[in-house]
Design a protein around this motif. Structure first.
Motif, PDB file in Angstrom:
ATOM      1  N   GLY A 124       0.925  -1.044  -0.235  1.00 13.94           N
ATOM      2  CA  GLY A 124       0.173   0.205   0.030  1.00 13.94           C
ATOM      3  C   GLY A 124       0.767   1.377   0.106  1.00 13.94           C
ATOM      4  O   GLY A 124       0.394   2.229   0.552  1.00 13.94           O
ATOM      5  N   LYS A 125       1.894   1.399  -0.659  1.00 18.04           N
ATOM      6  CA  LYS A 125       2.808   2.648  -0.606  1.00 18.04           C
ATOM      7  C   LYS A 125       2.056   3.485  -1.461  1.00 18.04           C
ATOM      8  O   LYS A 125       2.055   4.708  -1.002  1.00 18.04           O
ATOM      9  CB  LYS A 125       4.241   2.069  -1.251  1.00 18.04           C
ATOM     10  CG  LYS A 125       4.965   1.371  -0.398  1.00 18.04           C
ATOM     11  CD  LYS A 125       6.400   0.655  -1.169  1.00 18.04           C
ATOM     12  CE  LYS A 125       6.128  -0.118  -2.436  1.00 18.04           C
ATOM     13  NZ  LYS A 125       5.623  -1.312  -2.141  1.00 18.04           N
ATOM     14  N   THR A 126       1.816   3.171  -2.727  1.00 18.33           N
ATOM     15  CA  THR A 126       1.269   4.056  -3.705  1.00 18.33           C
ATOM     16  C   THR A 126       0.020   4.682  -3.128  1.00 18.33           C
ATOM     17  O   THR A 126      -0.430   5.857  -3.257  1.00 18.33           O
ATOM     18  CB  THR A 126       1.043   3.419  -4.980  1.00 18.33           C
ATOM     19  OG1 THR A 126       2.414   3.025  -5.094  1.00 18.33           O
ATOM     20  CG2 THR A 126       1.004   4.586  -5.978  1.00 18.33           C
ATOM     21  N   THR A 127      -0.991   3.753  -2.452  1.00 16.98           N
ATOM     22  CA  THR A 127      -2.138   4.374  -1.941  1.00 16.98           C
ATOM     23  C   THR A 127      -1.917   5.403  -0.705  1.00 16.98           C
ATOM     24  O   THR A 127      -2.696   6.184  -0.894  1.00 16.98           O
ATOM     25  CB  THR A 127      -3.032   3.167  -1.509  1.00 16.98           C
ATOM     26  OG1 THR A 127      -2.916   2.031  -2.322  1.00 16.98           O
ATOM     27  CG2 THR A 127      -4.203   3.358  -1.196  1.00 16.98           C
ATOM     28  N   LEU A 179       1.059   8.371  -8.095  1.00 20.89           N
ATOM     29  CA  LEU A 179       2.236   8.510  -8.506  1.00 20.89           C
ATOM     30  C   LEU A 179       2.682   7.179  -9.446  1.00 20.89           C
ATOM     31  O   LEU A 179       3.819   7.101 -10.007  1.00 20.89           O
ATOM     32  CB  LEU A 179       3.398   8.342  -7.277  1.00 20.89           C
ATOM     33  CG  LEU A 179       3.294   9.640  -6.402  1.00 20.89           C
ATOM     34  CD1 LEU A 179       4.136   9.415  -5.162  1.00 20.89           C
ATOM     35  CD2 LEU A 179       3.765  10.685  -7.321  1.00 20.89           C
ATOM     36  N   ASP A 180       1.723   6.233  -9.864  1.00 13.92           N
ATOM     37  CA  ASP A 180       1.654   5.258 -10.884  1.00 13.92           C
ATOM     38  C   ASP A 180       1.674   5.773 -12.109  1.00 13.92           C
ATOM     39  O   ASP A 180       0.427   5.668 -12.572  1.00 13.92           O
ATOM     40  CB  ASP A 180       1.027   4.236 -10.548  1.00 13.92           C
ATOM     41  CG  ASP A 180       1.808   3.148  -9.546  1.00 13.92           C
ATOM     42  OD1 ASP A 180       2.760   3.641  -8.907  1.00 13.92           O
ATOM     43  OD2 ASP A 180       0.975   2.287  -9.014  1.00 13.92           O
ATOM     44  N   SER A 181       2.486   6.577 -12.745  1.00 10.30           N
ATOM     45  CA  SER A 181       2.064   7.401 -13.799  1.00 10.30           C
ATOM     46  C   SER A 181       1.964   6.654 -15.366  1.00 10.30           C
ATOM     47  O   SER A 181       1.628   7.061 -16.050  1.00 10.30           O
ATOM     48  CB  SER A 181       3.002   8.894 -13.938  1.00 10.30           C
ATOM     49  OG  SER A 181       4.337   8.336 -13.710  1.00 10.30           O
ATOM     50  N   ILE A 195       1.101  -2.492 -10.145  1.00 11.67           N
ATOM     51  CA  ILE A 195       2.259  -2.421  -9.186  1.00 11.67           C
ATOM     52  C   ILE A 195       3.009  -1.363  -9.751  1.00 11.67           C
ATOM     53  O   ILE A 195       2.930  -1.059 -11.026  1.00 11.67           O
ATOM     54  CB  ILE A 195       3.258  -3.701  -9.181  1.00 11.67           C
ATOM     55  CG1 ILE A 195       3.525  -4.122 -10.800  1.00 11.67           C
ATOM     56  CG2 ILE A 195       2.328  -4.915  -8.789  1.00 11.67           C
ATOM     57  CD1 ILE A 195       4.400  -5.199 -10.953  1.00 11.67           C
ATOM     58  N   THR A 196       3.907  -0.807  -8.859  1.00 11.28           N
ATOM     59  CA  THR A 196       4.821   0.180  -9.234  1.00 11.28           C
ATOM     60  C   THR A 196       5.960  -0.266  -9.971  1.00 11.28           C
ATOM     61  O   THR A 196       6.324  -1.366  -9.450  1.00 11.28           O
ATOM     62  CB  THR A 196       5.040   1.218  -8.004  1.00 11.28           C
ATOM     63  OG1 THR A 196       3.884   1.325  -7.186  1.00 11.28           O
ATOM     64  CG2 THR A 196       6.016   2.404  -8.314  1.00 11.28           C
ATOM     65  N   MET A 197       6.606   0.554 -10.784  1.00  7.52           N
ATOM     66  CA  MET A 197       7.559  -0.141 -11.421  1.00  7.52           C
ATOM     67  C   MET A 197       8.946   1.016 -11.396  1.00  7.52           C
ATOM     68  O   MET A 197      10.005   0.612 -12.003  1.00  7.52           O
ATOM     69  CB  MET A 197       7.360  -0.478 -12.920  1.00  7.52           C
ATOM     70  CG  MET A 197       6.233  -1.373 -13.195  1.00  7.52           C
ATOM     71  SD  MET A 197       6.210  -2.017 -14.869  1.00  7.52           S
ATOM     72  CE  MET A 197       4.679  -3.190 -14.801  1.00  7.52           C
ATOM     73  N   ILE A 221       9.481  10.268  -2.074  1.00  8.58           N
ATOM     74  CA  ILE A 221       9.877   9.285  -3.187  1.00  8.58           C
ATOM     75  C   ILE A 221       8.994   8.041  -3.166  1.00  8.58           C
ATOM     76  O   ILE A 221       9.214   7.398  -1.818  1.00  8.58           O
ATOM     77  CB  ILE A 221      11.052   8.982  -3.329  1.00  8.58           C
ATOM     78  CG1 ILE A 221      11.896  10.444  -3.280  1.00  8.58           C
ATOM     79  CG2 ILE A 221      11.379   8.374  -4.585  1.00  8.58           C
ATOM     80  CD1 ILE A 221      13.446  10.220  -3.601  1.00  8.58           C
ATOM     81  N   ASP A 222       8.025   7.541  -3.861  1.00  8.57           N
ATOM     82  CA  ASP A 222       7.404   6.237  -3.842  1.00  8.57           C
ATOM     83  C   ASP A 222       8.239   5.502  -4.418  1.00  8.57           C
ATOM     84  O   ASP A 222       8.783   5.733  -5.431  1.00  8.57           O
ATOM     85  CB  ASP A 222       5.946   6.382  -4.445  1.00  8.57           C
ATOM     86  CG  ASP A 222       5.407   5.206  -4.551  1.00  8.57           C
ATOM     87  OD1 ASP A 222       5.703   4.532  -3.384  1.00  8.57           O
ATOM     88  OD2 ASP A 222       4.648   5.006  -5.259  1.00  8.57           O
ATOM     89  N   SER A 223       8.478   4.249  -4.086  1.00  9.02           N
ATOM     90  CA  SER A 223       9.205   3.392  -4.453  1.00  9.02           C
ATOM     91  C   SER A 223       8.479   1.922  -4.951  1.00  9.02           C
ATOM     92  O   SER A 223       7.416   1.749  -4.452  1.00  9.02           O
ATOM     93  CB  SER A 223      10.326   2.775  -3.365  1.00  9.02           C
ATOM     94  OG  SER A 223       9.981   1.925  -2.563  1.00  9.02           O
ATOM     95  N   PRO A 224       8.931   1.103  -5.621  1.00  8.85           N
ATOM     96  CA  PRO A 224       8.394   0.123  -6.072  1.00  8.85           C
ATOM     97  C   PRO A 224       8.697  -1.045  -5.094  1.00  8.85           C
ATOM     98  O   PRO A 224       9.883  -0.969  -4.500  1.00  8.85           O
ATOM     99  CB  PRO A 224       8.881  -0.619  -7.416  1.00  8.85           C
ATOM    100  CG  PRO A 224       9.970   0.394  -7.757  1.00  8.85           C
ATOM    101  CD  PRO A 224      10.108   1.353  -6.651  1.00  8.85           C
TER     102      PRO A 224
HETATM  103 MG   LIG Z   1       3.286   1.221  -5.542  1.00  6.28          MG
END
Ligand SMILES: [Mg+2]
Ligand SMILES: Nc1nc2c(ncn2[C@@H]2O[C@H](COP(=O)(O)OP(=O)(O)OP(=O)(O)O)[C@@H](O)[C@H]2O)c(=O)[nH]1
Length: 1116
Positions: free
Chosen positions: A31-34, A57-59, A68-70, A91-94
């Motif tokens: 749940g980082k990006t959330t 941020l998951d653009s 998923i974040t990449m 900074i959001d990370s995967p």
């Molecule tokens: Mg993410």
């Protein structure tokens, strides 16, 4: 982004005390990006109704599709806390393992991190990895336990059970931190001891000696490292429902309401305390007395009852009551919404907004850029094994600049670029269409009016003149045409240049200004050399002296990173994260930039992932090759972890960390960087070749006698006799291979011995260290002296001791001292052993006893010393590609047991640089045939004349050593080694069977299986060959309807037990396995696949049943 908030951020950038650079780290899907969404929404960048759904941020499109974040991406936010304004560079990370290199790039630029943990899944493998990464970079973490709603709605835990569950999670996280801390203290302790010892050795101690028996653990204070709600570094949250709290908030509420001192409540709200209502006292021992702990009573129960009322029972009245008591007002459409979750998040996000809880914690608990620890600075500045205090004085002075984080005019500018990311040119702020201001609109209107008037006038003119002269309008027409064609050609150019690179960076000192010129410091740049070569006080703009690994560039543009958008800035002061444009020609992936030539390049990033999945790539249309090459170059620059290379075969190869990463790279190539259709091969699976001790049983489990060995040797002999080398090669029944060079001047005798498995893995683990060792040896040979840190020397001595410990027994007597080289590439997991009697050479461990030169060559071997490096080169070549399928060797020891060289110096050899000076014979081996010496002598003379036609002796010796090693290898039982992944799969009991099924089918092996406490989940740990892993994650997901999704991490190499060279010999075996014996032979299958791919000869029949085909055609 609003104009006012941009101004605000620019103002805040000037006050480093109120800046927080932080990243969000976690296992995949925790749940980082959330959470980032909720924080972004608090700044009004996205609507709070969409927070948690948008994943702002998951653009990338594929990030949204796959969920998923990449990549890591940054955004700057502002927040007011306790009367102060803060700037947060977030900074959001995967979380997916394949992208763990992106985590490394993010962590480097930060001072703190939010570690997110899913309350249901708890500490997962990647959680441990990110905690370690944060630790290695010396950044401080705070904790968010997310998805608490799942405990209520999915697991249906009671508030009391949830409390116990949360306690367990905290214990688990703290256990990880604890082990990191302990190992560090012990390490430091060892280092200190060593240094003290050295000092004592230098200056004889006089006076009392104090011996300290403790390991230093007792005195080291580590309480601030641990996560504990009363320390204020833990937030409980549900990002999706928009709420979160730290216990401080509840302390604040209840200390007023119940009249308890805030300090007391803070200490007792989390822990084994309960409220004695009668005595109006807080008592210890809730668990023993079966009472509700305070945390449950005062905190969790409220949340549980809210969920119960709003979501489960939908009790309108109760909800109304709760809302009035909380002082919350909800819009009518939210309370009437059919999904009760909407109402719930509307209430919760007003009552306990997650952004407030998390951001206050960040402002209070994470360090500002001013608080950077001296230890961290030293770590950043000292590359590899060099000691910080061995750096030039001017360089050491820069430490002050780091610590001050000063934005003064004269402060040196120091920037670190941790990655380059590609941006569409159109998305750059200078090319973006801005809304026009009122003034501009009126200006344009005026312009348009004028133009219209002119046009009207021109038309009239043309109409009147057109009657007289027909040439004029035609002329106008061509002018128009020209302007049209000009316009058309322009977009095409842009099409070519659509991607540009922006550097993801941080300023550590000074102020970066647009147009400023700075030095770009390569990883091998040596400040001592730079300082001595460059004139005093020279800057990047005014002197052009060439220094190795030093170049210059200018800052073309500076950006503020705002997630999907960039904002252009004029300058950025120290302590901030920023984007830099126009560096793509100077920086490949990461770099250090500075205005001072005294600055060293920063320590390289710690990458956790090993790139292992490789594919060969080619364009669909061969003519598009240049586009592909360009595209791959761009991709290489844009991805911290992907590697692009051209193999010896000429194939373009892409190496990635895993399947998902591969997919992303291919998509990027197709859609962004090359924009052509490309074809990717099946993943190329790496193997290693090795030899093993002669097995006791064969493929059909029958006892093997000696005859097997003889048979193999026989086979080798046969093969050899067919080759050109036949009369130079001799294989004895014990596996000693003797080979003479074509000019008959040199002979080597080699035996291949399998290394014990522990030794192989030790060498594999220590490859970096061995590399350092080799470098040190090289510089010693050149007469230079490197200043190596005590730690590195210790590590080398440790490696030696470990090897001595592992290599025991008659066969390995004094073997460690006799190690000649490691290979391939001088640091691989194979050993070349000097077993030549009477041949002395400097040991590879010579750097350990610096000064005292050991084992200088004895007189008789002087002739051999000249060719020492040829033997090493031959060994390097032999270990680089083995005879089975030209894959690198692993775990093989080549023992050189015989080495003769005759140095005849015929006159025609005089001018050769490799000429041997001392005339005569350097016979070392005693067993050399003494008989027929006279005949030999005559032959040698004839051969010497021939020597030239075979080229220099050293070259021949390389080839001969290589061939001898290969033959020696083949004289032993050979095996393939497969790369193995480990994976942890979390699955419920219902789907457990299917998971096992998939694992079994793919040759996976389950290591252990345990139940996750407090849940119904099983955790299965398994290993799986990389060769069988493609599509594994998908298959598991499909078979378990998405309930289990494994993450594969490369772990080790494993010998495949079946013998790829085995052929059936008895009739029984023949019947069982068939003529080719390939039905059950996995190793043979792998080997043939590799050989086929490499275009090597594959021994197999293509037509299986030829007779049948013939009869068919006859009947026609
Ligand atoms: Mg993410
Ligand atoms: N029930 C529940 N689900 C949540 C919560 N927070 C996030 N999720 C869900 O968890 C899933 C993953 O969320 P992300 O924010 O994409 O996770 P992530 O950590 O960014 O994932 P990666 O970047 O791929 O590592 C999404 O489906 C979210 O809706 C929460 O508090 N409660």
């Amino acid at each position: 982004m609003g104009h006012s908030s941009l101004e605000k951020i620019i103002a805040l950038q000037r006050n480093p005390a109120n800046i927080r650079n932080l990243c969000i780290l976690a296992h995949v899907d925790h749940g980082k990006t959330t959470l980032a969404d909720c924080l972004v929404a608090s700044n009004g960048i996205i609507s709070s109704r969409l927070a948690g759904k948008l994943r702002y941020l998951d653009s990338r499109e594929d990030e949204q599709v796959r969920g998923i974040t990449m990549k890591s991406s940054a955004i700057s936010l502002h927040y007011a806390n306790g009367g102060q304004e803060y700037l947060l560079n977030l900074i959001d990370s995967p979380g997916h393992v394949d992208f763990s290199s992106e985590v490394s790039t993010a962590v480097r630029l930060c001072d703190g991190a939010i570690v997110v943990i899913d309350a249901v899944e708890g500490v997962c493998p990647q959680t441990q990895v990110v905690l370690r990464q944060a630790w290695l970079e010396n950044i401080r973490p705070v904790l968010v336990i997310n998805k608490i709603d799942r405990l209520i709605m999915e697991l249906k835990l009671s508030s009391q059970e949830a409390y116990t569950h949360l306690q367990k999670i905290l214990e688990q996280v703290n256990a990880v931190t604890g082990s990191l801390f302990t190992s560090k203290v012990l390490e430091e302790r060892a280092e200190k001891n060593k240094e003290e010892e050295e000092k004592e050795g230098e200056a004889a101690p006089d006076g009392d000696q104090v011996y300290d028996w403790s390991a230093g653990l007792e005195e080291a204070d580590d309480s601030h490292l641990y996560f504990s709600p009363d320390q204020g570094n833990v937030v409980f949250a549900s990002a999706i429902d928009g709420w979160g709290f730290s216990i401080q908030q509840f302390v604040h509420i209840y200390s007023q309401r119940m009249g308890i001192k805030a300090e007391v409540l803070l200490k007792t709200l989390w822990g084994d305390f309960y409220l004695n209502a009668k005595a109006k006292k807080i008592m210890k021992g809730a668990q023993a007395k079966g009472k509700k702990p305070l945390f449950v009573q005062l905190v969790l129960d409220n949340i549980w009852s809210l969920y119960d009322a709003v979501v489960t029972r939908r009790d309108k009245e109760k909800v109304e009551k709760v809302m009035t008591s909380l002082g919350v007002k909800v819009m009518a459409r939210d309370s009437r919404h059919s999904d009760p979750k909407v109402l719930l998040s509307a209430i919760c996000s007003q009552w306990l907004p997650v952004s407030r809880a998390v951001l206050s914690m960040v402002c209070e608990k994470l360090p500002s850029p001013l608080d950077m620890a001296a230890e961290r600075v030293e770590k950043l500045m000292s590359v590899g094994a060099r000691r910080f205090d061995s750096l030039p004085e001017k360089t050491q002075e820069l430490k002050k600049a780091f610590l001050q984080c000063s934005s003064e005019e004269n402060a040196p500018v120091i920037i670190f670029v941790s990655k380059m990311f590609a941006v569409d040119v159109k998305a750059l702020p200078q090319n973006r269409q801005r809304p026009l201001t009122q003034e501009e609109i009126s200006q344009r209107r005026e312009l348009a009016r004028q133009r219209h008037a002119e046009k009207l006038a021109a038309d009239q003119m043309a109409a009147t003149e057109g009657n007289k002269d027909h040439g004029q309008p035609a002329g106008l027409g061509t002018a128009k045409m020209e302007s049209l064609t000009l316009k058309e050609s322009k977009p095409e150019e842009e099409e070519e240049q659509r991607e540009t690179f922006v550097a993801f960076a941080r300023v550590y000192s000074g102020v970066v200004k647009k147009g400023q010129r700075v030095f770009v410091l390569g990883p091998k740049y040596d400040p001592a050399q730079g300082l001595s070569t460059l004139p005093e006080n020279c800057t990047a703009s005014d002197c052009a002296t060439e220094v190795p690994y030093l170049s210059r560039c200018s800052m073309e543009s500076i950006y503020l990173l705002m997630g999907r958008e960039l904002e252009e800035l004029e300058e950025v002061p120290a302590g901030n994260v920023l984007g830099l444009g126009g560096l793509e020609d100077f920086v490949l992936k990461s770099a250090t930039l500075s205005t001072s030539a005294a600055c060293p390049s920063f320590a390289p990033l710690n990458f956790e992932a090993t790139p292992i999945v490789r594919v060969a790539i080619e364009p669909k249309h061969p003519s598009e090759m240049p586009k592909l090459v360009r595209g791959m170059r761009l991709l290489n620059q844009a991805d911290p972890c992907a590697e692009v290379l051209i193999q010896e075969t000429g194939e373009h190869v892409l190496v990635t960390a895993g399947e998902v990463h591969l997919q992303r790279c291919l998509d990027d190539l197709r859609e962004r960087f090359a924009k052509i259709k490309i074809a990717a091969s099946e993943p190329i699976i790496p193997f290693r070749e090795t030899v093993v001790r002669p097995p006791k049983v064969d493929m059909v489990n029958e006892e093997l006698g000696r005859q097997q060995k003889v048979a193999i040797i026989h086979q080798v002999k046969e093969e050899a006799s067919q080759s050109r080398l036949s009369d130079n090669l001799h294989v004895d029944p014990n596996g000693l291979v003797t080979l003479t060079t074509p000019n008959r001047l040199a002979t080597v005798g080699v035996r291949a011995i399998p290394l014990p498995q522990e030794v192989t893995s030790l060498l594999e683990r220590s490859s970096e260290l061995i590399r350092t060792l080799e470098q040190m040896n090289l510089s010693l040979r050149e007469g230079k002296n490197l200043d190596i840190s005590v730690g590195t020397m210790d590590a080398i001595a440790g490696l030696k001791a470990q090897l001595e410990n592992l290599l025991q027994g008659r066969r390995w007597r004094s073997a460690v001292e006799r190690i000649w080289a490691f290979g391939p590439r001088r640091y691989g997991p194979n050993i070349l052993l000097n077993s030549v009697e009477g041949y002395q050479r400097p040991s590879v461990w010579q750097c350990l006893n610096r000064g005292g030169e050991v084992g200088e060559a004895g007189a008789p071997a002087a002739g051999l010393r000249d060719f020492d490096s040829s033997i090493i080169s031959g060994f390097q070549l032999a270990t680089l590609s083995g005879p089975m399928c030209e894959e690198p060797l692993m775990g093989v020891c080549f023992s050189i047991e015989r080495w003769d060289i005759q140095s005849s110096a015929p006159s025609q050899n005089q001018d050769s640089p490799l000429d041997i000076s001392n005339e005569g014979l350097a016979e070392v081996h005693e067993a050399s045939p003494a008989a027929a010496a006279g005949l030999n002598q005559a032959r040698r003379r004839a051969d010497a004349a021939l020597a030239d036609c075979y080229g220099p002796v050293s070259g021949q010796l390389i080839a001969a050593t290589k061939d001898a090693c290969r033959h020696a290898f083949q004289a032993q039982p050979q095996r393939l080694m497969a790369a193995m992944y480990t994976c942890e799969i979390m699955a419920t009991a219902e789907v457990l069977g299917r998971v096992y099924g998939v694992l079994g089918k793919r040759e996976g092996r389950v290591l252990n299986e345990e139940m996750k406490e407090g849940t119904e989940m099983f955790i299965i740990k398994a290993v799986l060959p990389v060769a069988e892993s493609f599509g594994f994650a998908d298959e598991i997901r499909k078979r378990t309807s998405g309930l289990a999704s494994p993450q594969l991490v490369f772990s080790h190499w494993e010998v495949i037990s079946s013998d790829p060279c085995w052929v059936p010999t008895t009739e029984e075996e023949y019947l069982h396995f068939g003529e080719k014996a390939d039905s059950a032979n996995q190793a043979l299958k792998y080997m043939n696949a590799v050989r086929r791919r490499k275009g090597l000869y594959v021994e197999e029949k293509i037509v299986e049943h030829a007779e049948k085909q013939r009869t068919l055609s006859k009947n026609k």
